[in-house]
Design an enzyme around this catalytic site. Sequence first.
Site, PDB file in Angstrom:
ATOM      1  N   CYS A  44      -5.512 -12.502   8.660  1.00 27.91           N
ATOM      2  CA  CYS A  44      -4.059 -13.069   8.446  1.00 27.91           C
ATOM      3  C   CYS A  44      -3.010 -12.125   8.807  1.00 27.91           C
ATOM      4  O   CYS A  44      -3.221 -10.954   8.594  1.00 27.91           O
ATOM      5  CB  CYS A  44      -3.658 -13.329   6.965  1.00 27.91           C
ATOM      6  SG  CYS A  44      -1.977 -13.883   6.817  1.00 27.91           S
ATOM      7  N   CYS A  47      -1.018 -10.479   5.595  1.00 27.82           N
ATOM      8  CA  CYS A  47      -1.643  -9.576   4.568  1.00 27.82           C
ATOM      9  C   CYS A  47      -2.933  -8.970   5.198  1.00 27.82           C
ATOM     10  O   CYS A  47      -3.468  -8.123   4.380  1.00 27.82           O
ATOM     11  CB  CYS A  47      -1.937 -10.294   3.265  1.00 27.82           C
ATOM     12  SG  CYS A  47      -3.311 -11.596   3.629  1.00 27.82           S
ATOM     13  N   CYS A  62      -7.933 -28.192  22.152  1.00 28.89           N
ATOM     14  CA  CYS A  62      -6.598 -28.717  21.881  1.00 28.89           C
ATOM     15  C   CYS A  62      -5.606 -27.853  22.059  1.00 28.89           C
ATOM     16  O   CYS A  62      -4.511 -27.837  21.691  1.00 28.89           O
ATOM     17  CB  CYS A  62      -6.765 -28.774  20.238  1.00 28.89           C
ATOM     18  SG  CYS A  62      -7.289 -27.586  19.086  1.00 28.89           S
ATOM     19  N   CYS A  93      -3.603 -18.949   3.961  1.00 27.20           N
ATOM     20  CA  CYS A  93      -4.246 -17.889   3.619  1.00 27.20           C
ATOM     21  C   CYS A  93      -3.976 -17.809   1.760  1.00 27.20           C
ATOM     22  O   CYS A  93      -2.916 -17.863   1.375  1.00 27.20           O
ATOM     23  CB  CYS A  93      -3.714 -16.639   3.972  1.00 27.20           C
ATOM     24  SG  CYS A  93      -4.151 -14.900   3.543  1.00 27.20           S
ATOM     25  N   CYS A  96      -2.033 -14.570   0.433  1.00 27.93           N
ATOM     26  CA  CYS A  96      -0.606 -14.558   0.634  1.00 27.93           C
ATOM     27  C   CYS A  96       0.284 -15.910   0.584  1.00 27.93           C
ATOM     28  O   CYS A  96       1.471 -15.864   0.544  1.00 27.93           O
ATOM     29  CB  CYS A  96      -0.218 -13.503   1.597  1.00 27.93           C
ATOM     30  SG  CYS A  96      -0.563 -14.129   3.371  1.00 27.93           S
ATOM     31  N   HIS A  99       1.080 -20.026   6.112  1.00 29.66           N
ATOM     32  CA  HIS A  99       0.703 -21.024   6.753  1.00 29.66           C
ATOM     33  C   HIS A  99      -0.319 -20.777   7.937  1.00 29.66           C
ATOM     34  O   HIS A  99       0.436 -19.817   8.650  1.00 29.66           O
ATOM     35  CB  HIS A  99       1.951 -22.087   7.058  1.00 29.66           C
ATOM     36  CG  HIS A  99       1.607 -23.237   7.921  1.00 29.66           C
ATOM     37  ND1 HIS A  99       0.886 -24.464   7.493  1.00 29.66           N
ATOM     38  CD2 HIS A  99       1.595 -23.297   9.403  1.00 29.66           C
ATOM     39  CE1 HIS A  99       0.667 -25.171   8.619  1.00 29.66           C
ATOM     40  NE2 HIS A  99       0.993 -24.488   9.625  1.00 29.66           N
ATOM     41  N   HIS A 102      -4.166 -26.368  10.209  1.00 32.97           N
ATOM     42  CA  HIS A 102      -4.726 -27.321   9.543  1.00 32.97           C
ATOM     43  C   HIS A 102      -6.295 -27.570   9.895  1.00 32.97           C
ATOM     44  O   HIS A 102      -6.592 -26.881  10.578  1.00 32.97           O
ATOM     45  CB  HIS A 102      -4.005 -28.852  10.129  1.00 32.97           C
ATOM     46  CG  HIS A 102      -2.473 -29.018   9.452  1.00 32.97           C
ATOM     47  ND1 HIS A 102      -1.538 -28.383  10.597  1.00 32.97           N
ATOM     48  CD2 HIS A 102      -2.109 -29.382   8.791  1.00 32.97           C
ATOM     49  CE1 HIS A 102      -0.189 -28.452   9.776  1.00 32.97           C
ATOM     50  NE2 HIS A 102      -0.525 -29.355   8.855  1.00 32.97           N
ATOM     51  N   ASP A 106     -13.364 -33.318  12.435  1.00 33.51           N
ATOM     52  CA  ASP A 106     -13.805 -33.824  13.860  1.00 33.51           C
ATOM     53  C   ASP A 106     -14.552 -32.370  14.688  1.00 33.51           C
ATOM     54  O   ASP A 106     -14.432 -32.477  15.613  1.00 33.51           O
ATOM     55  CB  ASP A 106     -12.688 -34.199  14.727  1.00 33.51           C
ATOM     56  CG  ASP A 106     -11.386 -33.474  14.952  1.00 33.51           C
ATOM     57  OD1 ASP A 106     -11.574 -32.377  14.481  1.00 33.51           O
ATOM     58  OD2 ASP A 106     -10.773 -33.961  15.676  1.00 33.51           O
ATOM     59  N   ARG A 114     -12.980 -28.560  11.861  1.00 36.34           N
ATOM     60  CA  ARG A 114     -12.301 -28.013  12.907  1.00 36.34           C
ATOM     61  C   ARG A 114     -10.805 -27.418  12.442  1.00 36.34           C
ATOM     62  O   ARG A 114      -9.833 -28.065  11.978  1.00 36.34           O
ATOM     63  CB  ARG A 114     -11.926 -28.771  14.137  1.00 36.34           C
ATOM     64  CG  ARG A 114     -10.744 -28.308  15.094  1.00 36.34           C
ATOM     65  CD  ARG A 114     -10.432 -29.067  16.249  1.00 36.34           C
ATOM     66  NE  ARG A 114     -10.002 -30.341  15.947  1.00 36.34           N
ATOM     67  CZ  ARG A 114      -8.766 -30.806  16.107  1.00 36.34           C
ATOM     68  NH1 ARG A 114      -7.798 -29.856  16.384  1.00 36.34           N
ATOM     69  NH2 ARG A 114      -8.339 -31.825  15.395  1.00 36.34           N
ATOM     70  N   CYS A 116      -7.741 -25.626  12.758  1.00 32.87           N
ATOM     71  CA  CYS A 116      -6.834 -25.478  13.876  1.00 32.87           C
ATOM     72  C   CYS A 116      -5.759 -24.635  13.535  1.00 32.87           C
ATOM     73  O   CYS A 116      -4.802 -25.076  12.787  1.00 32.87           O
ATOM     74  CB  CYS A 116      -6.352 -26.895  14.264  1.00 32.87           C
ATOM     75  SG  CYS A 116      -5.405 -26.876  15.874  1.00 32.87           S
TER      76      CYS A 116
END
Length: 126
Positions: A44, A47, A62, A93, A96, A99, A102, A106, A114, A116
């Site tokens: 992350c 943190c 992707c 995470c 902390c 974001h 997602h 698949d 997955r 992503c």
Amino acid sequence: MDDKTIDWRTKLTPEAFKVCCEKGTERPFTGAFWDHSEVGTYHCVCCDTPLFRSDTKFDAGCGWPSFFEPLRSEVIRETRDTSHGMIRVEVMCDSCGAHLGHVFPDGPPPTGLRYCINSVSLTFHN
């Protein structure tokens, strides 16, 4: 983000702040790790919690780093995301609350998942 005592604007780049703190998304095929193939661990950016091993990374085509499983299930927090007219599962995470991206159903075996993940939400350690 969970830790309100840290001034994330001074610690993170503007793009990392937008992604990690405001749930943004970097453009595909632009991040440092979408085609990264060194052996090590992804952490992350906020943190430094270890999140993903390089041997779980795969090319999903992707434009974002994709992993089929986290280092341990406890390092990732999942929540339902209904933004942008879609129903997705957001991953953060757990340490902390940053974001990360997602998770989608698949991915390859053995998990079929997955993760992503935005490159700017990660650092890499050999």
